[in-house]
Design a protein around this motif. Structure first.
Motif, PDB file in Angstrom:
ATOM      1  N   TYR A 118     -13.229  27.517  24.349  1.00 14.98           N
ATOM      2  CA  TYR A 118     -12.607  29.017  23.919  1.00 14.98           C
ATOM      3  C   TYR A 118     -10.940  28.482  23.914  1.00 14.98           C
ATOM      4  O   TYR A 118      -9.677  29.014  24.069  1.00 14.98           O
ATOM      5  CB  TYR A 118     -12.780  29.492  24.555  1.00 14.98           C
ATOM      6  CG  TYR A 118     -14.429  30.551  24.356  1.00 14.98           C
ATOM      7  CD1 TYR A 118     -15.175  30.773  23.403  1.00 14.98           C
ATOM      8  CD2 TYR A 118     -15.583  29.651  25.769  1.00 14.98           C
ATOM      9  CE1 TYR A 118     -16.584  31.257  23.482  1.00 14.98           C
ATOM     10  CE2 TYR A 118     -16.632  30.005  25.414  1.00 14.98           C
ATOM     11  CZ  TYR A 118     -17.112  30.497  24.400  1.00 14.98           C
ATOM     12  OH  TYR A 118     -18.646  30.835  24.352  1.00 14.98           O
ATOM     13  N   ARG A 162     -21.498  37.567  24.999  1.00 15.51           N
ATOM     14  CA  ARG A 162     -21.060  37.004  23.728  1.00 15.51           C
ATOM     15  C   ARG A 162     -20.048  37.693  23.486  1.00 15.51           C
ATOM     16  O   ARG A 162     -20.540  38.335  22.604  1.00 15.51           O
ATOM     17  CB  ARG A 162     -21.921  35.336  23.359  1.00 15.51           C
ATOM     18  CG  ARG A 162     -22.433  35.208  24.683  1.00 15.51           C
ATOM     19  CD  ARG A 162     -23.505  33.785  23.039  1.00 15.51           C
ATOM     20  NE  ARG A 162     -22.170  32.727  23.374  1.00 15.51           N
ATOM     21  CZ  ARG A 162     -22.388  31.914  22.585  1.00 15.51           C
ATOM     22  NH1 ARG A 162     -22.405  32.245  21.483  1.00 15.51           N
ATOM     23  NH2 ARG A 162     -20.884  31.447  22.162  1.00 15.51           N
ATOM     24  N   HIS A 164     -18.237  36.215  21.068  1.00 15.41           N
ATOM     25  CA  HIS A 164     -17.823  34.949  19.814  1.00 15.41           C
ATOM     26  C   HIS A 164     -19.170  34.377  19.680  1.00 15.41           C
ATOM     27  O   HIS A 164     -19.994  34.322  20.172  1.00 15.41           O
ATOM     28  CB  HIS A 164     -17.060  34.187  19.761  1.00 15.41           C
ATOM     29  CG  HIS A 164     -15.408  34.693  21.061  1.00 15.41           C
ATOM     30  ND1 HIS A 164     -15.725  34.242  21.915  1.00 15.41           N
ATOM     31  CD2 HIS A 164     -14.587  34.748  20.265  1.00 15.41           C
ATOM     32  CE1 HIS A 164     -14.286  34.334  22.301  1.00 15.41           C
ATOM     33  NE2 HIS A 164     -13.719  35.217  20.859  1.00 15.41           N
TER      34      HIS A 164
END
Ligand code: ADP
Length: 209
Positions: A118, A162, A164
Motif C-alpha cells: 500500500y 478490504r 481497496h
C-alpha cells in the motif's frame, strides 16, 4: 476444500494453454478471468487456513525469541520486492519477546508486506520501532504509504475487510485479522494510527524481556 480448488486451477490453466488464441478474443478473456479467479481462490484458502490455525485462548511459549533475528528472516522473504520498489527498511534495536517465533514472523511479514503493497508514489520507507510499555513491549511498523481514513481504523482488523479492490492491490483481507488474533492471544493490543496520504503506523504490544 483444497483439492477441488486445485483441480479448477490446474484445468483452467491447461485449458488456457491449449485453447488461448485459437478461439475468439472474447473466449480468451473468459479463460483469463477463470484462471485468475481460480488462483485468487487458492490464495484465499491458504490465508483462511492460516487464520483458522491461529487458535484462540492463551498461548504457551516454547522459548523467548530475538525479534531482530525474526526481522532479518522476514526481510529475506521480501528481498526482491524491496529491491524492485527501491524501499528502505530500518529498525530500532528490537527486544527478546516471549512469543513463539512463527507468530512474530507472521506479524512482521503481514505488516511489512502491507507497507510495501500500500505504497504511495514515493519509494516505500518502513521503520520498525520498539519501546518498553510497562510489562509489555510496544512494537510499531511505520510506513509512508497511502494511509487509512480514521473511520476504518478498527474495521481493517476484521476478517475479509478490504478498503481497496482486488483490481489495484492483490489480497484477501485476512492478514491483519491474523495479526490481531495473534497479539490478543498473548494478552497484547493492536491498533493503527494513520491519515490518508500520511502513511500508517501499526502498533502492537507483546510480552518480552
Ligand atoms: P489484504 O492486504 O490482503 O487486503 P489485510 O488484512 O492485510 O488484507 O489488510 C486489510 C486492509 O487494510 C487492506 O485491504 C488495505 O485496504 C488496508 N491496509 C492494510 N495495511 C495497510 C497499510 N500499510 N497502508 C494502507 N492501507 C492498509
Amino acid at each position: 476444500m483444497r483439492e477441488p480448488i486445485r483441480i479448477v486451477t490446474i484445468y483452467s490453466q491447461l485449458f488456457e494453454k491449449k485453447y488461448k488464441g485459437s478461439l475468439d478474443e472474447q473466449a480468451d478473456g473468459f479463460i483469463q478471468h477463470t484462471v485468475e479467479a481460480a488462483q485468487r481462490l487458492e490464495a484465499l484458502l491458504d490465508d483462511l487456513l492460516a487464520y483458522t490455525q491461529t487458535a484462540e485462548g492463551p498461548q504457551t511459549v516454547d522459548s523467548p525469541v530475538d525479534a531482530n533475528a525474526c526481522l532479518a528472516n522476514t526481510l529475506t522473504v521480501f528481498e526482491s520486492a524491496i529491491a524492485e520498489s527501491g524501499a528502505t527498511v530500518t529498525s530500532d534495536s528490537l527486544p527478546v519477546l516471549r512469543v513463539n517465533e512463527v507468530h512474530i514472523q507472521q506479524l512482521l511479514q503481514n505488516l511489512i508486506g502491507n507497507g510495501l503493497k500500500y505504497r504511495s508514489e514515493a519509494p516505500p520507507r518502513i521503520h520498525i520501532s520498539a519501546e518498553k510499555d510497562r510489562q509489555m513491549w510496544k512494537l510499531g511498523v511505520i510506513d509512508n504509504g497511502i494511509g487509512i481514513d480514521g473511520q476504518y481504523h478498527k474495521q481493517v482488523f476484521g476478517l475479509f475487510k478490504r478498503l481497496h479492490g482486488s483490481g489495484k492491490y492483490a489480497g484477501s483481507g485476512i492478514g491483519l485479522a491474523i495479526c490481531h488474533k495473534i497479539v490478543e492471544r498473548y494478552g497484547g493490543r493492536m491498533w493503527v494510527e494513520s491519515e490518508p496520504g500520511q502513511g500508517s503506523k501499526f502498533f502492537f504490544t507483546l510480552p518480552g524481556e
